[in-house]
Design an enzyme around this catalytic site. Structure first.
Site, mmCIF file in Angstrom:
data_model
loop_
_atom_site.group_PDB
_atom_site.id
_atom_site.type_symbol
_atom_site.label_atom_id
_atom_site.label_comp_id
_atom_site.label_asym_id
_atom_site.label_seq_id
_atom_site.Cartn_x
_atom_site.Cartn_y
_atom_site.Cartn_z
ATOM 1 N N ASP A 34 0.915 -1.216 0.017
ATOM 2 C CA ASP A 34 0.092 0.074 -0.059
ATOM 3 C C ASP A 34 0.672 1.332 0.067
ATOM 4 O O ASP A 34 0.535 2.241 0.544
ATOM 5 C CB ASP A 34 -1.022 -0.084 1.132
ATOM 6 C CG ASP A 34 -0.131 -0.106 2.413
ATOM 7 O OD1 ASP A 34 1.070 -0.315 2.455
ATOM 8 O OD2 ASP A 34 -0.897 -0.085 3.603
ATOM 9 N N HIS A 199 24.483 4.666 -18.194
ATOM 10 C CA HIS A 199 23.540 4.824 -17.047
ATOM 11 C C HIS A 199 23.709 4.069 -15.901
ATOM 12 O O HIS A 199 22.836 3.461 -15.309
ATOM 13 C CB HIS A 199 22.060 4.637 -17.716
ATOM 14 C CG HIS A 199 21.752 5.679 -18.681
ATOM 15 N ND1 HIS A 199 20.635 5.606 -19.460
ATOM 16 C CD2 HIS A 199 22.142 7.084 -18.972
ATOM 17 C CE1 HIS A 199 20.298 6.795 -20.205
ATOM 18 N NE2 HIS A 199 21.358 7.515 -19.734
ATOM 19 N N ASP A 216 26.990 12.479 -12.994
ATOM 20 C CA ASP A 216 26.036 13.048 -13.842
ATOM 21 C C ASP A 216 24.630 13.014 -13.059
ATOM 22 O O ASP A 216 24.103 12.084 -12.789
ATOM 23 C CB ASP A 216 25.880 12.074 -14.915
ATOM 24 C CG ASP A 216 24.838 12.536 -16.120
ATOM 25 O OD1 ASP A 216 23.952 13.459 -16.067
ATOM 26 O OD2 ASP A 216 24.451 11.990 -17.160
ATOM 27 N N ASP A 227 20.783 18.671 -16.334
ATOM 28 C CA ASP A 227 21.245 17.626 -16.473
ATOM 29 C C ASP A 227 22.879 17.920 -16.893
ATOM 30 O O ASP A 227 23.233 18.389 -17.896
ATOM 31 C CB ASP A 227 20.677 16.943 -17.998
ATOM 32 C CG ASP A 227 21.389 15.677 -18.425
ATOM 33 O OD1 ASP A 227 22.218 15.099 -17.643
ATOM 34 O OD2 ASP A 227 20.959 15.081 -19.659
ATOM 35 N N HIS A 306 27.331 7.362 -27.679
ATOM 36 C CA HIS A 306 26.026 7.835 -27.389
ATOM 37 C C HIS A 306 26.062 9.099 -28.019
ATOM 38 O O HIS A 306 27.200 9.520 -28.809
ATOM 39 C CB HIS A 306 26.055 8.088 -25.881
ATOM 40 C CG HIS A 306 27.005 8.998 -25.140
ATOM 41 N ND1 HIS A 306 26.965 10.293 -25.287
ATOM 42 C CD2 HIS A 306 27.957 8.831 -24.399
ATOM 43 C CE1 HIS A 306 28.082 10.763 -24.708
ATOM 44 N NE2 HIS A 306 28.371 9.801 -23.902
ATOM 45 N N HIS A 310 21.018 16.320 -26.676
ATOM 46 C CA HIS A 310 19.691 15.984 -26.769
ATOM 47 C C HIS A 310 18.857 17.337 -26.170
ATOM 48 O O HIS A 310 19.344 17.971 -25.571
ATOM 49 C CB HIS A 310 19.067 14.674 -25.710
ATOM 50 C CG HIS A 310 19.513 14.773 -24.421
ATOM 51 N ND1 HIS A 310 19.028 15.381 -23.447
ATOM 52 C CD2 HIS A 310 20.662 14.254 -23.884
ATOM 53 C CE1 HIS A 310 19.527 15.181 -22.218
ATOM 54 N NE2 HIS A 310 20.699 14.567 -22.690
ATOM 55 N N HIS A 317 15.208 13.832 -21.459
ATOM 56 C CA HIS A 317 15.326 13.738 -22.760
ATOM 57 C C HIS A 317 14.172 14.260 -23.564
ATOM 58 O O HIS A 317 13.265 13.539 -23.561
ATOM 59 C CB HIS A 317 15.491 12.156 -23.085
ATOM 60 C CG HIS A 317 17.066 11.760 -22.737
ATOM 61 N ND1 HIS A 317 17.133 10.208 -22.620
ATOM 62 C CD2 HIS A 317 18.218 12.392 -22.416
ATOM 63 C CE1 HIS A 317 18.284 10.279 -21.992
ATOM 64 N NE2 HIS A 317 18.858 11.133 -21.817
ATOM 65 N N GLU A 350 27.379 17.140 -24.465
ATOM 66 C CA GLU A 350 28.080 16.044 -23.580
ATOM 67 C C GLU A 350 28.939 15.004 -24.328
ATOM 68 O O GLU A 350 28.524 13.676 -24.255
ATOM 69 C CB GLU A 350 26.567 15.401 -22.489
ATOM 70 C CG GLU A 350 25.697 14.907 -23.637
ATOM 71 C CD GLU A 350 24.454 14.173 -22.805
ATOM 72 O OE1 GLU A 350 25.071 13.043 -22.023
ATOM 73 O OE2 GLU A 350 23.422 14.589 -22.710
ATOM 74 N N TYR A 354 35.148 6.719 -23.312
ATOM 75 C CA TYR A 354 35.010 5.639 -22.170
ATOM 76 C C TYR A 354 35.945 4.508 -22.897
ATOM 77 O O TYR A 354 35.742 4.433 -23.981
ATOM 78 C CB TYR A 354 33.365 5.231 -22.058
ATOM 79 C CG TYR A 354 32.384 6.380 -21.864
ATOM 80 C CD1 TYR A 354 32.039 6.609 -20.667
ATOM 81 C CD2 TYR A 354 32.015 7.074 -23.361
ATOM 82 C CE1 TYR A 354 31.341 7.847 -20.829
ATOM 83 C CE2 TYR A 354 31.257 8.148 -23.174
ATOM 84 C CZ TYR A 354 30.668 8.526 -21.991
ATOM 85 O OH TYR A 354 29.932 9.608 -21.714
ATOM 86 N N ARG A 388 33.067 11.880 -19.044
ATOM 87 C CA ARG A 388 31.960 12.724 -19.616
ATOM 88 C C ARG A 388 31.696 14.469 -19.434
ATOM 89 O O ARG A 388 32.058 14.383 -18.016
ATOM 90 C CB ARG A 388 30.696 12.387 -19.746
ATOM 91 C CG ARG A 388 29.585 12.804 -20.308
ATOM 92 C CD ARG A 388 28.229 12.228 -20.618
ATOM 93 N NE ARG A 388 27.597 11.773 -19.361
ATOM 94 C CZ ARG A 388 27.589 10.339 -19.037
ATOM 95 N NH1 ARG A 388 28.225 9.682 -19.505
ATOM 96 N NH2 ARG A 388 26.909 10.175 -17.794
ATOM 97 N N GLU A 390 29.186 17.543 -19.500
ATOM 98 C CA GLU A 390 28.034 17.779 -20.142
ATOM 99 C C GLU A 390 27.566 19.128 -19.215
ATOM 100 O O GLU A 390 27.180 19.333 -18.209
ATOM 101 C CB GLU A 390 26.896 16.750 -19.586
ATOM 102 C CG GLU A 390 25.533 16.960 -20.021
ATOM 103 C CD GLU A 390 24.506 15.838 -19.706
ATOM 104 O OE1 GLU A 390 24.705 15.022 -18.589
ATOM 105 O OE2 GLU A 390 23.758 15.661 -20.339
#
Ligand code: GLY
Ligand code: MN
Ligand code: MN
Length: 420
Positions: A34, A199, A216, A227, A306, A310, A317, A350, A354, A388, A390
């Site tokens: 619940d 991710h 990130d 972001d 990637h 975006h 996104h 971004e 890697y 990365r 961004e």
């Protein structure tokens, strides 16, 4: 309130006087037994109303200009357990709509009248949501300021030996202290090799001396996302190898930001970033051969799998702008976001590099790219993780974009922000 009213009017104009618009807000979703998940309003509903309560509806009648918000009718049991829910009279002043009714009266109002087909409504919303209004930009600027301060706090607080989730807690506490209770997406806090998981969500490993931390993370304000990604050394000083890879990503990002102007196709910017990264990886002796071949043949994608950019807005996104803006991909590389940039677009920038086990140890990929990639050299990078960087930018009518993100990214600035 005016901000939301303006957006509702713009939608009504777009759909014309004969349309009847009905939009259902989000409902609570059960998590277990619940207990419900923390409620997040449907993005279209937030766009038009700012209402963050579950179980609501909105009806707009462009011809008469009538707007009705429907709120759930709750009983005293609900009030005992869940607390107060705005009554129609309260909701009217709170949300600035002409008329508020109970959700169980919706049928009475809609009757058998035909509402605008879902696809038409979807497209109109996508078209509108792509260009951010001044009000939306103010919210996005604020979400970015707070998220930026949280990133700086993370740089100052991070030490080898911390768990990734302890670092996550630093970020999220800063956002909350500044009044932002919600995040735009689950924070990615990745130490060392985990930085190569695009991710990554586990956030439970220990950060070791000598590793990089990739974070990130972004807060959300009235649904609007920040972001932001930064990558920095656990001990506050980049090693030679970290510096080399970082500098390639940084130069690529800055170059693509200054090139993001109205009329430029996002996919072309992506190719631009791939070329820069290919050239950087050639300078490190990881890639070899003609840049065009490395980009079109897919060798760069082993290290940068990637997109560069975006749309950003109520969804991290965000919508790509509706049917009107759809266009064929003019490049020879696969990319999801293909659109001509317009003033008022908010997009991310971004790029990353890697070293991903799943790609770099794949026998078929190794065979395919054996002339382009020095796999012996790659071996020595398999413990590296990823970098990365961004930022979130607004396309302006002329000149370079406005960068909403203010977090150290030059090597000297990052090291100063990490100083202990
Ligand atoms: N945080 C998800 C992304 O950067 O697209
Ligand atoms: Mn992003
Ligand atoms: Mn991100």
């Amino acid at each position: 309130m005016n901000h939301y009213r303006e957006l509702r009017r713009a939608l009504a104009r777009r759909l014309g006087p004969r349309a009847l618009i009905h939009l259902e807000g989000g409902r609570s979703v059960p998590r277990n037994f619940d207990v419900d998940y923390v409620f997040r309003q449907n993005s279209d509903f937030l766009y038009l109303t700012g209402v963050e309560e579950p179980g609501c509806h909105l009806v707009l009648e462009p011809k008469s200009g009538r707007e009705i918000l429907f709120v759930p009718r709750v009983d005293s049991h609900h009030r005992v357990w869940e607390g107060h829910v705005p009554s129609p009279a309260e909701a009217k002043t709170l949300f600035g709509v002409d008329r508020v009714m109970y959700a169980d009266e919706l049928k009475k109002v809609l009757g058998r009248r035909a509402v605008a087909p879902k696809a038409r409504l979807r497209d109109a919303l996508d078209e509108l949501r792509a260009i951010k209004s001044e009000g939306e930009l103010a919210l996005m600027r604020r979400a970015n300021e707070v998220s930026g301060a949280a990133h700086r706090a993370v740089m100052a607080a991070t030490r080898p030996g911390m768990r990734e989730y302890e670092i996550q807690a630093v970020f999220e506490a800063e956002c909350m202290k500044a009044g932002m209770r919600h995040l735009a997406y689950p924070s990615i806090v990745a130490a060392g090799v985990n930085g190569a998981v695009l991710h990554y969500r586990r956030n439970d490993a220990v950060l070791r001396a000598g590793e990089l931390l990739l974070i990130d993370a972004g807060a959300e304000l009235k649904g609007y996302a920040a972001d932001i990604t930064r990558t920095f050394p656990a001990d506050g000083k980049f090693s030679r190898r970290q510096r080399d890879v970082y500098q390639i990503v940084l130069e690529t990002q800055k170059d693509c930001i200054q090139a993001a102007r109205p009329g430029v196709v996002s996919a072309d910017l992506h190719v631009r970033s791939m070329r820069r990264i290919a050239e950087g990886l050639k300078s490190l002796g990881i890639l070899r051969g003609e840049t065009d071949g490395l980009v079109e043949g897919g060798a760069v994608r082993l290290f940068y799998p990637h997109g560069l950019t975006h749309m950003l807005g109520l969804d991290v996104h965000d919508t790509t702008g509706g049917k009107k803006r759809k266009m064929p991909n003019p490049t020879k590389v696969p990319v999801r976001f293909v659109a001509k940039l317009e003033p008022g677009f908010v997009i991310t920038m971004e790029p990353g590099i890697y070293f991903i086990d799943a790609l770099l140890r794949d026998p078929a990929l190794r065979r395919k790219h054996k002339t382009s990639v020095d796999f012996a050299k790659v071996e020595s990078f398999l413990d590296f993780g990823g970098v990365r960087i961004e930022d979130d930018i607004v396309i302006r009518p002329e000149g370079p974009p406005l960068n909403l993100t203010s977090v150290p990214k030059e090597i000297a600035e990052v090291e100063a922000a990490c100083a202990r």
